[in-house]
Design an enzyme around this catalytic site. Structure first.
Site, mmCIF file in Angstrom:
data_model
loop_
_atom_site.group_PDB
_atom_site.id
_atom_site.type_symbol
_atom_site.label_atom_id
_atom_site.label_comp_id
_atom_site.label_asym_id
_atom_site.label_seq_id
_atom_site.Cartn_x
_atom_site.Cartn_y
_atom_site.Cartn_z
ATOM 1 N N GLY A 84 0.802 -1.215 0.000
ATOM 2 C CA GLY A 84 0.000 0.000 0.000
ATOM 3 C C GLY A 84 0.832 1.260 0.000
ATOM 4 N N HIS A 85 2.164 1.088 0.100
ATOM 5 C CA HIS A 85 3.071 2.239 0.114
ATOM 6 C C HIS A 85 3.870 2.344 -1.184
ATOM 7 C CE1 HIS A 85 2.013 2.464 4.272
ATOM 8 N NE2 HIS A 85 2.628 1.336 4.580
ATOM 9 N N HIS A 247 -0.227 4.927 7.396
ATOM 10 C CA HIS A 247 -1.263 3.895 7.451
ATOM 11 C C HIS A 247 -2.624 4.503 7.788
ATOM 12 C CE1 HIS A 247 2.599 1.994 8.737
ATOM 13 N NE2 HIS A 247 2.282 1.208 7.721
ATOM 14 N N ASP A 429 -18.325 29.996 -24.007
ATOM 15 C CA ASP A 429 -17.482 31.188 -23.917
ATOM 16 C C ASP A 429 -17.040 31.729 -25.269
ATOM 17 O OD1 ASP A 429 -15.701 29.256 -24.703
ATOM 18 O OD2 ASP A 429 -14.137 29.822 -23.279
ATOM 19 N N SER A 473 -9.642 29.211 -30.653
ATOM 20 C CA SER A 473 -10.025 30.314 -31.538
ATOM 21 C C SER A 473 -8.861 31.278 -31.732
ATOM 22 C CB SER A 473 -11.225 31.070 -30.957
ATOM 23 O OG SER A 473 -12.365 30.259 -30.918
ATOM 24 N N THR A 521 -17.668 23.689 -38.382
ATOM 25 C CA THR A 521 -16.745 24.624 -37.755
ATOM 26 C C THR A 521 -16.848 25.966 -38.477
ATOM 27 O OG1 THR A 521 -14.872 24.171 -39.223
ATOM 28 C CG2 THR A 521 -15.154 22.713 -37.311
ATOM 29 N N MET A 522 -16.010 26.917 -38.098
ATOM 30 C CA MET A 522 -15.995 28.216 -38.758
ATOM 31 C C MET A 522 -15.653 28.101 -40.233
ATOM 32 S SD MET A 522 -12.407 29.942 -37.491
ATOM 33 C CE MET A 522 -12.872 30.067 -35.778
#
Length: 605
Positions: A84-85, A247, A429, A473, A521-522
């Site tokens: 676990g380490h 632990h 946005d 963009s 798209t553009m």
């Protein structure tokens, strides 16, 4: 965590091929494992199978160097502890570090029988002695200690170094300070000494002295959970725990999560507080190695921020930071947290620290001192930015200024419309990014003349949108303007030249952006307009305005028709087609820009 039967050893697991999991967990699966009982064996097997320099001791969870013959006449190093380490401790097996590592169950000390088997394997390979490097936990001390005594009865020269460098508790209990990530540094120094042929007594003496100058402290933002069990503790949202163990043992203080700089300062203040019996004495002028250890689930970005904070905080105290290692070295499963380890270092310590090792988990570090290093590189003396203060106006300057002003006001007016369209298939946005570009250009127009050379103006605009518009963009518009700039000059700026410039810009967008007409798209607005504009290269001046107006109409129609297209590029390509019923905002913006240009040119007639 119960012990596994011998038949379920890592070596047996390693020999299975394609076996299905043997258990079905009735609880929701929260870890990417096959079963609770086999997870440690499969992890140990995976480590060995992935690294050619490692081998597995049959019947035990013991990772060995695959070149044990090279240990003949030298001291061998053995460490280990609960699983676990990871990558501790198996990841530190290799020339120049550990000779072997033994793993217990998750957060459980390994059994003495496996520890003894590892010791005898190293001794039988010709090792002159075996050094056990043990973290200060009761189970580890007992089990490694028992194995050591048994090994001595077999005639093996064995010694043990206990690592206890935890700085959490002001008044440690009788059990003493815990062993934490500083153990890894001892692996490295002891491994380098063993590789050089030092005797067992010499290695013990040197690392024992170094241990006096090592301290570690951890902080956690979340608990961890042993496979098949509930989290080790409960931490309310927004809280952090200082000084916890690897632990999941409780720490010394809970508080609200602060800024990274504040948390690091708090940690270093506590570690070096002389009022604490477990503090690390540290004064101005001291030299240290810093280990920034990910306890399991911090992002690389957060780790880098913590590393920066640690270096700056130490340097502000007059401490020389000689080396920094940052990464996952001794984890606590999926705990979200970090520990800081400081090791006071002289030239000999640094020499051993920098020595080569083949251990797979040891990082590839620079041997250049961190403090005092020039880490900022100056840009080239010759700037690629045009000398905007040397521009002179020309005949086209007034109309180009009007065109830019019209484009900017148009984009600002359409900000909310473009945002609304973008919310249907993106992050909403698109209007903001176009408005940001418009504002930057407006600010530039207030303080600068418009160069008479159109190509110079396009280059300036390319820089502005590249630096200020952001996102894809900004990159696309900057590509367009940069590619177009070379096709229009002060002496060659007729309609045909402008058409060629727009065509070149469009081709650059297609080449580097990877989109084509029909991908929603553009380009679905831009390409039909450019096809129309190319007629300017062969038409008579009297027909230019009609071509411009037709180009605007085609751009507008192309933008409108994107509502019926399936997105094949950009963020919208990840959205189900039936959810996208509005026009593409980038295409709408392109059509609006072209319309603004033509409106200004119409007014000039």
């Amino acid at each position: 965590m119960r012990n596994l039967p011998d038949l379920n050893s890592a070596a047996v697991i390693c020999s299975r091929k394609g076996n299905a999991p043997r258990e079905v967990n009735m609880q929701p699966q929260k870890k990417l494992i096959n079963s609770v009982d086999s997870c440690v064996d499969e992890a140990v097997c995976g480590l060995v199978r992935a690294n050619g320099g490692l081998s597995l001791l049959k019947g035990h969870r013991v990772v060995l160097r695959s070149d044990l013959e090279n240990l003949r006449g030298k001291v061998a190093l053995l460490s280990g502890g609960g699983s676990g380490h990871e990558p501790a401790h198996g990841g530190y097996v290799g020339a120049g570090m550990l000779s072997a590592a033994v793993a217990g169950g998750v957060f459980a000390s390994p059994p003495p029988a496996s520890i003894l088997a590892a010791i005898l394997s190293l001794y039988n390979a010709g090792a002159s002695g075996v050094l056990l490097i043990v973290k200060n936990y009761t189970g580890d001390r007992l089990n490694f200690g028992l194995a050591a005594e048994q090994a001595r009865n077999h005639g093996v020269a064995v010694d043990m170094v206990i690592v206890a460098e935890d700085c959490a508790f002001d008044r440690p209990s009788k059990a003493g300070r815990r062993g934490l990530c500083g153990t890894v540094l001892i692996h490295k120094l002891a491994g380098a000494l063993a590789q050089e042929g030092c005797s067992l007594d010499q290695i013990v003496s040197k690392v024992t002295e170094v241990l006096k100058g090592i301290g570690t402290l951890g902080v956690s933002l979340s608990p961890c959970s042993v496979p098949g069990c509930l989290p080790s503790f409960v931490l309310p949202p927004g809280d952090m725990e200082l000084g916890l163990g690897i632990h999941g043992e409780p720490g010394i203080k809970r508080s609200k999560v602060g800024f990274a700089d504040e948390v690091v300062k708090t940690m270093l203040d506590h570690m070096t507080n002389p009022d604490s019996q477990s503090h690390l004495p540290l004064k101005s002028g001291d030299r240290v190695v810093v280990c920034v250890n990910n306890l399991g689930a911090l992002s690389c970005l957060e780790m880098a921020i913590v590393a920066r904070a640690a270096v700056i905080c130490l340097e502000n105290r007059g401490v020389e930071v000689a080396r920094v290692m940052s990464g996952s070295f001794m984890t606590s499963l999926e705990m979200t947290g970090v520990s800081l380890t400081l090791m006071k270092a002289n030239q000999e310590t640094l020499r051993l620290f920098d020595a080569k090792t083949s251990a797979p988990a040891w990082p590839n570090l620079s041997s250049v001192c961190v403090t005092g290093r020039s880490y900022i590189t100056d840009p080239p003396a010759t700037s690629t930015r045009p000398q905007e203060d040397t521009y002179t106006e020309g005949p086209l300057s007034p109309v180009m200024r009007q065109v830019l002003q019209m484009i900017c006001s148009t984009l600002l007016d359409k900000q909310e419309e473009l945002n609304s369209l973008d919310r249907a298939a993106g992050d909403g946005d698109c209007g903001n990014t176009h408005a940001q570009a418009a504002k930057v250009i407006q600010e530039w127009l207030q303080d600068h003349v418009i160069p008479g050379c159109p190509g110079q103006l396009l280059s300036v605009l390319a820089r502005l949108v590249q630096e200020k518009m952001g996102g894809s963009s900004g990159a696309l518009y900057s590509l367009f303007l940069t590619a177009a700039a070379g096709h229009v000059t002060e002496t060659q700026s007729n309609a045909a030249a402008w058409a060629s410039a727009v065509h070149a810009g469009t081709q650059a967008m297609r080449r580097y952006g990877g989109a084509d007409p029909g991908d929603r798209t553009m380009l679905d607005a831009l390409c039909p307009a450019v096809d129309e504009l190319m007629k300017l290269t062969t038409s008579q001046p009297g027909g230019h305005m009609a071509i411009l107006q037709a180009a605007v109409q085609k751009a507008t129609l192309g933008a409108e028709e994107t509502r019926n297209l399936t997105a094949k590029a950009g963020r919208a390509s990840y959205i189900a087609a039936e959810r996208i019923t509005l026009p593409d905002p980038g295409a709408v913006a392109v059509a609006a820009i072209l319309r603004a240009v033509v409106e200004v040119l119409e007014a000039q007639k």
